[in-house]
Design a protein around this motif. Structure first.
Motif, short mmCIF file in Angstrom:
data_model
loop_
_atom_site.label_atom_id
_atom_site.label_comp_id
_atom_site.label_asym_id
_atom_site.label_seq_id
_atom_site.Cartn_x
_atom_site.Cartn_y
_atom_site.Cartn_z
N VAL A 181 0.80 -1.38 0.17
CA VAL A 181 -0.04 -0.17 0.07
C VAL A 181 0.93 1.17 0.03
CG1 VAL A 181 -1.95 1.29 1.17
CG2 VAL A 181 -1.68 -1.08 1.12
N GLU A 182 0.86 1.76 -1.13
CA GLU A 182 1.76 3.06 -1.27
C GLU A 182 1.06 4.23 -0.97
OE1 GLU A 182 3.10 3.49 -5.48
OE2 GLU A 182 4.61 4.69 -4.67
N ASP A 183 1.58 4.97 0.16
CA ASP A 183 1.00 6.15 0.53
C ASP A 183 1.69 7.43 -0.19
OD1 ASP A 183 -0.30 8.50 1.52
OD2 ASP A 183 0.11 8.07 3.72
N ASP A 184 1.22 8.14 -1.19
CA ASP A 184 1.69 9.05 -2.03
C ASP A 184 1.37 10.53 -1.57
OD1 ASP A 184 3.39 8.81 -4.26
OD2 ASP A 184 2.03 9.70 -5.66
N TYR A 185 1.24 10.62 -0.30
CA TYR A 185 0.38 11.88 0.36
C TYR A 185 0.98 13.09 -0.01
CZ TYR A 185 4.33 12.17 3.74
OH TYR A 185 5.42 12.28 4.30
N ASP A 186 2.14 13.35 -0.01
CA ASP A 186 2.83 14.81 -0.35
C ASP A 186 3.69 14.77 -1.76
OD1 ASP A 186 5.18 13.73 0.56
OD2 ASP A 186 5.08 15.05 2.16
N ALA A 187 3.56 13.83 -2.56
CA ALA A 187 4.37 13.70 -3.71
C ALA A 187 4.58 14.80 -4.78
CB ALA A 187 3.98 12.34 -4.73
N GLU A 188 3.37 15.49 -4.51
CA GLU A 188 3.46 16.77 -5.54
C GLU A 188 4.43 17.59 -5.31
OE1 GLU A 188 0.63 15.70 -3.72
OE2 GLU A 188 -1.05 15.46 -4.94
N PHE A 189 5.17 17.61 -4.03
CA PHE A 189 6.19 18.65 -3.67
C PHE A 189 7.53 17.82 -3.48
CE2 PHE A 189 1.88 19.92 -1.48
CZ PHE A 189 1.71 20.88 -2.35
#
Ligand SMILES: Cc1ncc(COP(=O)(O)O)c(C=O)c1O
Length: 364
Positions: A181-189
């Motif tokens: 389960v890959e949590d990509d929570y702040d990958a935009e930054f």
């Protein structure tokens, strides 16, 4: 009444205090006109009596396109489900995959909510070691049903999982049958570094990717997404039907408009610049004391254990609120230091707080 230790994010910090604890994004720079336009558009449509567990087809389409463009994730709308955020996505995955007593791996130190959700769904929480690069695949046990991980920016140590580790991790998952389960929570930054491929892109059959608007827009919006192979998505949809669980249709309409008109992209560009300035101020003042600064909205400052608690207490007397790695551990802490968030303090405040912190760190 017993105070609730998890209610900090519901309470405004006292005036004059600078909050460097991680978790909150900056919500003051949103585009008021775009926000109103999105809600006017949502208001044009009557509420529906049909709530699909997958989400609105238009939003699934837009999210798939956004993920392909922003994260090079090879997903079509058939892979995307609209959720109410990461915690909700995790709960749905756990409800679909975990049976009582199943091993559920979590990063240690790691995101407390993942531990809570897996335990609440009957999982046997198994802490998995991380270092400054992220989760350590060589140390993963066999027999896990799921493994929760934050490869884009480990929470809370800030590592970006290097490609060879990503491949080892997926090799482990294929060998043992675990779902990652890959949590990509702040990958935009991301700052001054090339993007790394999402685990989902490297092996879409073994990974569920969770995304959220909580960091890029605001937690209060309550929209996220879950990307998974269609079979698993159908299984999760069955869980949602069983529980009569849905994401608000009008909210999905408003978010669709923000995406379709490019307002979310514009907001992200603006916030990237703002966060990059704050991160530069931290690097400028605290220099090579810090780690994990190449992405996200927080950095890690390792310290000898005996220094941590007195430093937090002294900083508080100077009006600076700090978080430590302690509460992010599953068991006894083995990483000691500060987790410095720069989402909810302005640029001048970030600089001021780091200058105070630097002075305190220089004291013997
Ligand atoms: C590691 C991590 N993942 C995800 C989130 C966002 O969760 P949600 O989308 O449930 O608001 C947070 C918020 O602080 C976080 O720290």
């Amino acid at each position: 009444m017993v105070p609730d230790p998890y209610s900090a994010s519901e309470t405004p910090v006292p005036a004059g205090t600078i909050d460097l604890r991680p978790g909150r994004p900056w919500v003051r720079y949103y585009d008021v006109a775009a926000w109103r336009r999105a809600w006017r558009a949502a208001g044009e449509r009557p509420p529906s009596d049909l709530a699909s567990p997958y989400g609105l087809p238009r939003l699934r389409e837009l999210l798939a396109e956004h993920l392909r463009r922003a994260r090079a994730v090879p997903a079509g709308p058939e892979n995307v489900m609209v959720t109410r955020g990461t915690a909700h996505g995790l709960d749905l995955v756990a409800a679909a995959l975990l049976r009582p007593g199943d091993g559920a791996g979590v990063e240690d130190p790691g995101y407390r909510v993942a531990r809570e959700v897996f335990a609440a769904r009957g999982g046997r929480v198994v802490p998995c070691r991380v270092d400054e690069q992220g989760v350590i695949p060589a140390g993963l046990p066999d027999g896990l049903r799921v493994l929760y991980t934050t490869p884009a920016h480990q929470y809370p140590l800030g590592g970006r999982l290097p490609i060879p580790r990503r491949e080892m991790l997926l090799g482990w998952a294929r060998r043992t049958g675990a779902t990652v389960v890959e949590d990509d929570y702040d990958a935009e930054f991301r700052y001054d570094v090339a993007p790394l491929p999402a685990l989902y892109g490297l092996d879409p059959g073994r990974v569920v990717l969770l995304g959220t608007l909580s960091k890029s827009l605001a937690p209060d919006v309550g929209v996220g997404w879950l990307v998974a192979p269609p079979d698993l998505l159908h299984e999760i949809a069955r869980v949602r039907r069983r529980l009569n669980d849905r994401t608000s249709g009008p909210v999905q309409e408003a978010v669709s408009t923000l995406l379709a008109r490019g307002d979310l992209d514009r907001h992200l560009r603006r916030m990237r610049l703002e966060y990059a300035r704050r991160r530069a101020a931290i690097v400028d003042v605290l220099g090579d004391r810090i780690r994990g600064d190449s992405a996200g909205l927080h950095v890690y400052l390792p310290l000898p254990e005996p220094r941590v608690a007195p430093l937090v207490a002294t900083a508080a007397t100077h009006g600076v609120l700090l978080d430590t790695t302690t509460r992010h551990h599953h068991g006894p802490p083995h990483e000691h230091g500060l987790v410095l968030g720069y989402g909810s303090a302005s640029l001048p405040d970030v600089r001021k707080a780091c200058t105070i912190l630097s002075t305190l760190l220089d004291r013997p």
